[in-house]
Design an enzyme around this catalytic site. Structure first.
Site, PDB file in Angstrom:
ATOM      1  N   ASP A  34       0.826  -1.222   0.000  1.00 29.33           N
ATOM      2  CA  ASP A  34       0.000   0.000   0.000  1.00 29.33           C
ATOM      3  C   ASP A  34       0.856   1.266   0.000  1.00 29.33           C
ATOM      4  O   ASP A  34       0.356   2.362   0.238  1.00 29.33           O
ATOM      5  CB  ASP A  34      -0.946   0.013   1.203  1.00 29.33           C
ATOM      6  CG  ASP A  34      -0.191   0.022   2.517  1.00 29.33           C
ATOM      7  OD1 ASP A  34       1.071  -0.040   2.493  1.00 29.33           O
ATOM      8  OD2 ASP A  34      -0.829   0.112   3.573  1.00 29.33           O
TER       9      ASP A  34
ATOM     10  N   GLU B 297       3.133   2.234   2.124  1.00 28.46           N
ATOM     11  CA  GLU B 297       3.712   2.679   3.398  1.00 28.46           C
ATOM     12  C   GLU B 297       5.201   2.355   3.389  1.00 28.46           C
ATOM     13  O   GLU B 297       5.635   1.379   2.775  1.00 28.46           O
ATOM     14  CB  GLU B 297       3.039   1.956   4.568  1.00 28.46           C
ATOM     15  CG  GLU B 297       1.674   2.503   4.899  1.00 28.46           C
ATOM     16  CD  GLU B 297       1.053   1.823   6.110  1.00 28.46           C
ATOM     17  OE1 GLU B 297       1.724   0.985   6.752  1.00 28.46           O
ATOM     18  OE2 GLU B 297      -0.112   2.133   6.398  1.00 28.46           O
TER      19      GLU B 297
ATOM     20  N   HIS C 290      15.443  29.016   1.394  1.00 22.50           N
ATOM     21  CA  HIS C 290      14.756  30.032   0.583  1.00 22.50           C
ATOM     22  C   HIS C 290      14.774  31.397   1.286  1.00 22.50           C
ATOM     23  O   HIS C 290      14.948  32.432   0.650  1.00 22.50           O
ATOM     24  CB  HIS C 290      13.329  29.571   0.293  1.00 22.50           C
ATOM     25  CG  HIS C 290      12.554  30.543  -0.514  1.00 22.50           C
ATOM     26  ND1 HIS C 290      12.953  30.941  -1.779  1.00 22.50           N
ATOM     27  CD2 HIS C 290      11.419  31.231  -0.247  1.00 22.50           C
ATOM     28  CE1 HIS C 290      12.092  31.821  -2.242  1.00 22.50           C
ATOM     29  NE2 HIS C 290      11.160  32.018  -1.338  1.00 22.50           N
TER      30      HIS C 290
ATOM     31  N   LYS D  57      10.439  41.818 -10.363  1.00 26.31           N
ATOM     32  CA  LYS D  57       9.552  40.722 -10.792  1.00 26.31           C
ATOM     33  C   LYS D  57       8.227  40.795 -10.031  1.00 26.31           C
ATOM     34  O   LYS D  57       8.209  41.096  -8.850  1.00 26.31           O
ATOM     35  CB  LYS D  57      10.248  39.382 -10.495  1.00 26.31           C
ATOM     36  CG  LYS D  57       9.412  38.157 -10.717  1.00 26.31           C
ATOM     37  CD  LYS D  57      10.162  36.879 -10.377  1.00 26.31           C
ATOM     38  CE  LYS D  57       9.786  36.341  -9.024  1.00 26.31           C
ATOM     39  NZ  LYS D  57      10.401  35.041  -8.715  1.00 26.31           N
TER      40      LYS D  57
ATOM     41  N   ASP E 121      12.353  26.365 -10.543  1.00 28.56           N
ATOM     42  CA  ASP E 121      11.263  25.387 -10.523  1.00 28.56           C
ATOM     43  C   ASP E 121      10.771  25.203 -11.960  1.00 28.56           C
ATOM     44  O   ASP E 121      11.362  24.446 -12.728  1.00 28.56           O
ATOM     45  CB  ASP E 121      10.174  25.870  -9.553  1.00 28.56           C
ATOM     46  CG  ASP E 121       9.151  24.804  -9.261  1.00 28.56           C
ATOM     47  OD1 ASP E 121       9.128  23.783  -9.965  1.00 28.56           O
ATOM     48  OD2 ASP E 121       8.339  24.966  -8.324  1.00 28.56           O
TER      49      ASP E 121
ATOM     50  N   THR F 162      10.688  32.233 -13.999  1.00 35.64           N
ATOM     51  CA  THR F 162      11.398  33.416 -13.493  1.00 35.64           C
ATOM     52  C   THR F 162      12.682  33.636 -14.297  1.00 35.64           C
ATOM     53  O   THR F 162      12.962  34.744 -14.778  1.00 35.64           O
ATOM     54  CB  THR F 162      11.759  33.212 -11.998  1.00 35.64           C
ATOM     55  OG1 THR F 162      10.557  33.024 -11.269  1.00 35.64           O
ATOM     56  CG2 THR F 162      12.551  34.372 -11.429  1.00 35.64           C
TER      57      THR F 162
HETATM   58  C1  R5P Z   1      11.273  32.671  -5.640  1.00 32.91           C
HETATM   59  O1  R5P Z   1      11.264  33.544  -4.780  1.00 32.91           O
HETATM   60  C2  R5P Z   1      12.422  31.755  -5.839  1.00 32.91           C
HETATM   61  O2  R5P Z   1      13.623  32.323  -5.400  1.00 32.91           O
HETATM   62  C3  R5P Z   1      12.553  31.339  -7.285  1.00 32.91           C
HETATM   63  O3  R5P Z   1      12.803  32.478  -8.076  1.00 32.91           O
HETATM   64  C4  R5P Z   1      11.304  30.652  -7.778  1.00 32.91           C
HETATM   65  O4  R5P Z   1      10.889  29.633  -6.909  1.00 32.91           O
HETATM   66  C5  R5P Z   1      11.533  30.069  -9.159  1.00 32.91           C
HETATM   67  O5  R5P Z   1      10.348  29.506  -9.618  1.00 32.91           O
HETATM   68  P1  R5P Z   1      10.075  29.341 -11.180  1.00 32.91           P
HETATM   69  O6  R5P Z   1      11.293  28.699 -11.779  1.00 32.91           O
HETATM   70  O7  R5P Z   1       8.857  28.444 -11.248  1.00 32.91           O
HETATM   71  O8  R5P Z   1       9.783  30.693 -11.730  1.00 32.91           O
END
Ligand code: R5P
Length: 313
Positions: free
Chosen positions: A34, A36, A127, A193, A223, A227
């Site tokens: 399952d 776990e 972060h 930004k 991510d 950005t």
């Molecule tokens: C935001 O404050 C972080 O420092 C990154 O700039 C952000 O998480 C990047 O996300 P993504 O690549 O989706 O724009």
């Protein structure tokens, strides 16, 4: 002392073990039908100083739960001290309430880690630095900056270094950009930004003159790549000669690789805090540098009760 790895960070943990010239402790991490998680530590850890290496990267919930369960096994096996080495601390972007009736998940995760048995935490480029205060146990937040500085010095010629300019992709990253710029006696630029909604970013303005410069964008996380790619496009539009990026944590959720491939970015350098899938390894614009020496040295110093502040220089 003993080193242990969860399934999220096996490559980095093996590299750290090599740096420290010691083996990784034998541990079985299995799944029931399952899903776990079941953990068995196959060596005696009674009275040991344990360093457990596990990023809480995607799938964040599975990797976090695994970290907690390994710590529980260690605690019940009478380990003397557990340091949770979390190269990438997932959930860190949820570090404040963004509206009514929303959680502060980074604090919840910090509570879970302490409650499960961690005596201290070692992490990298949180972060937001103040997340250290979410833990009521000693927390060392290393900076990836020395690794990036060394890489830039080996990759750029003396002539090229004269043209570089460090760019913060948002106001939150200015301190990071200024710190590295100081090492190279270089200028910085800042991108204004905005996030119209979660997961989307928009460049409003560029503060600073970027024309004719080799821009290096610095950030803690990439991510979706939104950005970074939008920042690169804006910099080129304002006359930048070329644009590269140094990003500590390659979260790289889809469609990040596609975004980077078709972007103005010359190169994106990430570290190995997150284990990358083949499609990232095969992307010609992404290069990985290792933080194994940095983390290995921090572990060595913590185990010997030596100062780690030298590593922040
Ligand atoms: C935001 O404050 C972080 O420092 C990154 O700039 C952000 O998480 C990047 O996300 P993504 O690549 O989706 O724009």
């Amino acid at each position: 002392m003993k080193l242990l790895s969860g399934t999220a960070s096996q490559g980095l943990a093996t590299a750290i073990a090599d740096v420290l010239d010691m083996p990784l402790t034998d541990v079985n991490i299995e799944r029931f039908r399952d899903q776990e998680i079941f953990v068995r530590i196959n060596e005696n850890v009674r009275g040991e100083d344990i360093f457990l290496i596990q990023s809480t990267s995607a799938p964040a919930n599975d990797h976090l739960m695994e970290l907690l369960i390994i710590m529980d096994a260690l605690l019940r096996a009478s380990a003397a001290r557990i340091t949770a080495v979390i190269p990438y601390f997932g959930y860190s972007r949820q570090d404040r309430k963004v509206g009514g009736r929303t959680p502060i998940s980074a604090k919840l995760v910090a509570n879970l880690i302490s409650r499960a048995g961690a005596d201290r935490v070692l992490t990298l480029d949180l972060h937001a630095g103040q997340i250290q205060g979410f833990f009521d146990i000693p927390t060392d937040n290393l900076f990836g900056q020395p690794v990036f500085e060394a890489d830039i010095r080996s990759e750029y010629s003396r002539k090229e270094l004269k043209d570089i300019l460090f760019v913060s992709p948002d106001t939150g990253g200015v301190v990071r950009a200024r710190a590295l710029a100081k090492k190279f006696e270089a200028d910085i630029a800042i991108i204004d930004k905005r996030r119209p909604k979660a997961g989307e970013s928009e460049v409003m303005n560029i503060i600073g003159d970027v024309s004719g410069r080799s821009c290096i964008i610095l950030d803690d996380i990439i991510d979706s790549g939104g950005t970074l790619c939008k920042a690169a496009a804006a910099l080129v539009k304002h006359g930048a000669k070329d644009v590269s990026a140094y990003i500590t944590h390659g979260v790289l959720s889809d469609p990040a690789v596609a975004n980077i491939t078709k972007s103005e970015l010359k190169e994106v350098v990430i570290t190995d805090t997150i284990t990358q899938p083949e499609k990232v390894k095969n992307c010609s614009k992404v290069r990985e540098v290792t933080v194994s020496k940095l983390i290995g040295e921090a572990i060595r110093r913590i185990a010997n009760a030596e100062s780690v502040s030298k590593l922040f220089d």
